[in-house]
Design an enzyme around this catalytic site. Sequence first.
Site, short mmCIF file in Angstrom:
data_model
loop_
_atom_site.label_atom_id
_atom_site.label_comp_id
_atom_site.label_asym_id
_atom_site.label_seq_id
_atom_site.Cartn_x
_atom_site.Cartn_y
_atom_site.Cartn_z
CG MET A 1 -1.55 1.35 1.43
SD MET A 1 -2.31 1.74 3.01
CE MET A 1 -3.33 0.39 3.37
N PRO A 2 0.89 2.02 -1.08
CG PRO A 2 1.18 2.57 -3.32
CD PRO A 2 0.39 1.71 -2.40
CG ASN A 3 0.53 4.66 3.56
OD1 ASN A 3 -0.68 4.75 3.49
ND2 ASN A 3 1.12 3.60 4.07
NE ARG B 127 -3.84 7.20 5.14
CZ ARG B 127 -3.11 7.34 6.22
NH1 ARG B 127 -2.04 6.58 6.40
NH2 ARG B 127 -3.43 8.19 7.14
#
Length: 61
Positions: A1-3, A40
């Site tokens: 998940m890229p934040n 995100r």
Amino acid sequence: MPNITVELLSGRTLDQRREFVAAVTDSAIAILGAKREAVRIVFTEIEKTDVANGGTLASDV
């Protein structure tokens, strides 16, 4: 998940933010292979009086 955290000077419009998150999300999908729902993005607004570039406050430019 890229934040992805984005710091920017305050004053950007909601439409500018919408366009930005769409472009960054599309890039994360294309480059990182991320799923759209996993990208995100968080904005942190900085006041012009709280940042300086080259020894000058952004509020003085």
